[in-house]
Design a protein around this motif. Sequence first.
Motif, mmCIF file in Angstrom:
data_model
loop_
_atom_site.group_PDB
_atom_site.id
_atom_site.type_symbol
_atom_site.label_atom_id
_atom_site.label_comp_id
_atom_site.label_asym_id
_atom_site.label_seq_id
_atom_site.Cartn_x
_atom_site.Cartn_y
_atom_site.Cartn_z
ATOM 1 N N THR A 129 0.830 -1.196 0.000
ATOM 2 C CA THR A 129 0.000 0.000 0.000
ATOM 3 C C THR A 129 0.865 1.246 0.000
ATOM 4 O OG1 THR A 129 -0.080 -0.060 2.407
ATOM 5 C CG2 THR A 129 -1.862 -1.168 1.225
ATOM 6 N N ASP A 130 0.283 2.336 -0.492
ATOM 7 C CA ASP A 130 0.990 3.610 -0.478
ATOM 8 C C ASP A 130 1.176 4.083 0.954
ATOM 9 O OD1 ASP A 130 -0.804 4.591 -3.397
ATOM 10 O OD2 ASP A 130 1.329 4.097 -3.225
ATOM 11 N N PRO A 131 2.268 4.785 1.229
ATOM 12 C CA PRO A 131 2.447 5.316 2.588
ATOM 13 C C PRO A 131 1.370 6.339 2.905
ATOM 14 C CG PRO A 131 4.084 6.254 1.105
ATOM 15 C CD PRO A 131 3.378 5.181 0.341
ATOM 16 N N THR A 132 0.976 6.374 4.161
ATOM 17 C CA THR A 132 0.035 7.400 4.596
ATOM 18 C C THR A 132 0.796 8.695 4.826
ATOM 19 O OG1 THR A 132 0.366 6.906 6.933
ATOM 20 C CG2 THR A 132 -1.357 5.656 5.773
ATOM 21 N N LEU A 133 0.060 9.762 5.054
ATOM 22 C CA LEU A 133 0.698 11.039 5.373
ATOM 23 C C LEU A 133 1.537 10.892 6.648
ATOM 24 C CD1 LEU A 133 1.204 14.047 5.034
ATOM 25 C CD2 LEU A 133 -1.029 14.490 6.087
ATOM 26 N N LEU A 134 1.030 10.153 7.622
ATOM 27 C CA LEU A 134 1.769 9.962 8.862
ATOM 28 C C LEU A 134 3.079 9.220 8.601
ATOM 29 C CD1 LEU A 134 1.797 10.400 11.921
ATOM 30 C CD2 LEU A 134 0.638 8.189 12.177
ATOM 31 N N ASP A 135 3.017 8.205 7.733
ATOM 32 C CA ASP A 135 4.240 7.473 7.369
ATOM 33 C C ASP A 135 5.277 8.434 6.808
ATOM 34 O OD1 ASP A 135 2.331 4.670 6.051
ATOM 35 O OD2 ASP A 135 3.103 5.028 8.073
ATOM 36 N N GLU A 136 4.834 9.317 5.938
ATOM 37 C CA GLU A 136 5.761 10.243 5.285
ATOM 38 C C GLU A 136 6.319 11.265 6.278
ATOM 39 O OE1 GLU A 136 5.325 11.158 1.041
ATOM 40 O OE2 GLU A 136 3.191 10.735 1.287
ATOM 41 N N VAL A 137 5.462 11.694 7.211
ATOM 42 C CA VAL A 137 5.929 12.673 8.202
ATOM 43 C C VAL A 137 6.999 12.061 9.105
ATOM 44 C CG1 VAL A 137 5.199 13.930 10.270
ATOM 45 C CG2 VAL A 137 3.833 14.065 8.191
ATOM 46 N N LEU A 138 6.789 10.793 9.483
ATOM 47 C CA LEU A 138 7.695 10.151 10.419
ATOM 48 C C LEU A 138 8.925 9.532 9.750
ATOM 49 C CD1 LEU A 138 5.085 8.450 12.772
ATOM 50 C CD2 LEU A 138 6.446 10.488 13.224
ATOM 51 N N ALA A 139 8.949 9.530 8.434
ATOM 52 C CA ALA A 139 10.135 9.005 7.724
ATOM 53 C C ALA A 139 11.313 9.958 7.939
ATOM 54 C CB ALA A 139 9.819 8.875 6.231
ATOM 55 N N PRO A 140 12.535 9.462 7.807
ATOM 56 C CA PRO A 140 13.705 10.344 7.961
ATOM 57 C C PRO A 140 13.595 11.551 7.030
ATOM 58 C CG PRO A 140 14.405 8.066 7.880
ATOM 59 C CD PRO A 140 12.922 8.054 7.582
ATOM 60 N N GLY A 141 13.796 12.717 7.569
ATOM 61 C CA GLY A 141 13.679 13.921 6.762
ATOM 62 C C GLY A 141 12.263 14.376 6.515
ATOM 63 N N GLY A 142 11.287 13.711 7.118
ATOM 64 C CA GLY A 142 9.894 14.074 6.889
ATOM 65 C C GLY A 142 9.503 15.406 7.506
ATOM 66 N N ILE A 143 10.185 15.808 8.548
ATOM 67 C CA ILE A 143 9.890 17.070 9.232
ATOM 68 C C ILE A 143 10.988 18.076 8.879
ATOM 69 C CG2 ILE A 143 9.656 18.235 11.455
ATOM 70 C CD1 ILE A 143 7.471 16.342 11.317
ATOM 71 N N THR A 144 10.575 19.251 8.460
ATOM 72 C CA THR A 144 11.532 20.341 8.302
ATOM 73 C C THR A 144 11.182 21.437 9.301
ATOM 74 O OG1 THR A 144 10.188 21.350 6.568
ATOM 75 C CG2 THR A 144 11.967 19.909 5.864
ATOM 76 N N THR A 145 12.213 22.150 9.717
ATOM 77 C CA THR A 145 12.043 23.155 10.770
ATOM 78 C C THR A 145 12.388 24.538 10.248
ATOM 79 O OG1 THR A 145 12.703 21.509 12.427
ATOM 80 C CG2 THR A 145 12.726 23.829 13.102
ATOM 81 N N CYS A 146 11.467 25.469 10.481
ATOM 82 C CA CYS A 146 11.773 26.889 10.286
ATOM 83 C C CYS A 146 11.826 27.519 11.666
ATOM 84 C CB CYS A 146 10.669 27.582 9.485
ATOM 85 S SG CYS A 146 10.518 27.015 7.807
#
Lengths: 248, 252
Positions: B2-19
């Motif tokens: 199955t395709d990754p969920t949005l949560l999967d993508e957020v929690l993947a390495p580099g999924g979060i960027t910080t400003c």
Amino acid sequence: MQCVRAMTEAVRVLVVDDERTIVESAGDYLRARGFDVTTARELEEAEALVVVDEFDVVVTDVRLRPGGRHEGLALTAFVVDRAPATGVIVMTAMTSDEMDRSARENGACVVLHKPVPLPQLERNVLAIASRCTIRGAAPTLCDPLRGACGTNPGTSADLIRLGALLAAVTPGRAEEDNATTLRAILEVLARIDATDRPRVAGMLGHCLSGSGAESSILAATRHQAVAGAVAIEVSARLRALSRTIRHA
Amino acid sequence: MTDPTLLDEVLAPGGITTCVQPIVQFRETGFRVDAVECLSRGPGHTNGRRAEVLFEYVRRRHAEMRVDRACLQAALRAVQTLPAELDIAVNVHAATLANDAGFSDFVLAACAETGIDARRLTLEITEHAGTADRRRLFSALDSLRACGVRFALDDLGAGTSNYAMILEARPEILKIDRFIVHGCARDRRRLAMIRNICDLATQLDATLVAEGVEEPDDRDALLAAGIFRMQGYLFGRPFDPRSWPMAQASGA
């Protein structure tokens, strides 16, 4: 939600389906036709978008996760509760009266059975969006015009466009914009009158009778000399159409 | 597969960027940046790229704990090259503090990994209105306070803040919601509220930060009311912390 917007503003659509190919193809198709499209593949993602943004139409599959069941119906009920001015189209591969009834009971405006041809999806999105626009200005036009949609594709499009144009004429709008919209209304009325009378003209006249559309456009252009003059002509044409049903 | 969920993508390495967005302190010589607030975004190709969508989604997925850990770690890694005199503010859900038993240790480990002194860290507690287990929440606060971490309550003046939480959490910092701040220079009711909040903060030994400052006259009204720490577009929009020296030079 403010339903009355200029005709140049794109219809805002949220398309929700757990299958990436479906949501991307529908999204790309509608974007290419000028819709402002957001896509989502999960119930919670769609709910978050409905909370944060405003949409004219939400298009949703019934099943929204592998092994899931009726997440799309839950989304429908959520949209109806959270954003009552937003219309919902439910798409389903389950062709049963029970599913159709359940979708409508949850608040769906339309139920489409998969596979849904994209032009059919577009027509229904436009019909729902225009219904929302109509509701903002002339509520009594809503149901009759809905019934008129889908008979003759060309006339249906004109009726939908007419409703949106009538709703777009508002007091706060620039005179030039109101005048342009009113001239467009005259063109649509001429087209309807020439191609599909007396049936559609009579139906439209029936819709317009008592709707308040004529008085709305006159009131909106009361202090606008140029637009006001066109509004008087439009009003006369609308009254003539209203009389059509009495003589049909 | 199955395709990754949005949560999967957020929690993947580099999924979060910080400003980061600067928080300024007014001094005799003018305003000076003395802290930054870390703002998290999801992957740019997803709806999570918008923070308001991301965190509404996270709460609906009941994934606050996992995402807060990911955001904190990403934030501290992103700011580890900023000047050491700057304090760092990171948002954390009240639910995470209350329900994630290992969160305190995680915070301290993340500080150690990035070389950031825990005494520079302020955790801004969000979505605290409906917190069920306050006892565990306040226990977590005490544990982190013992290591020098400070706490802020934001959205003061908006619907989610409440006096009970202020009394029990005893935040070191109170952040006034932008709804109260914006237009306060021309609205005597907003000014009256701000003066009341100033008095409250003084009585509670808390520092006030005014959020959403965009207009010079609002800034001046806040200074006249006794608020000397501010945040908002007037002082700088969120930016990539890697561009810090350039942001400073441009006055951001």
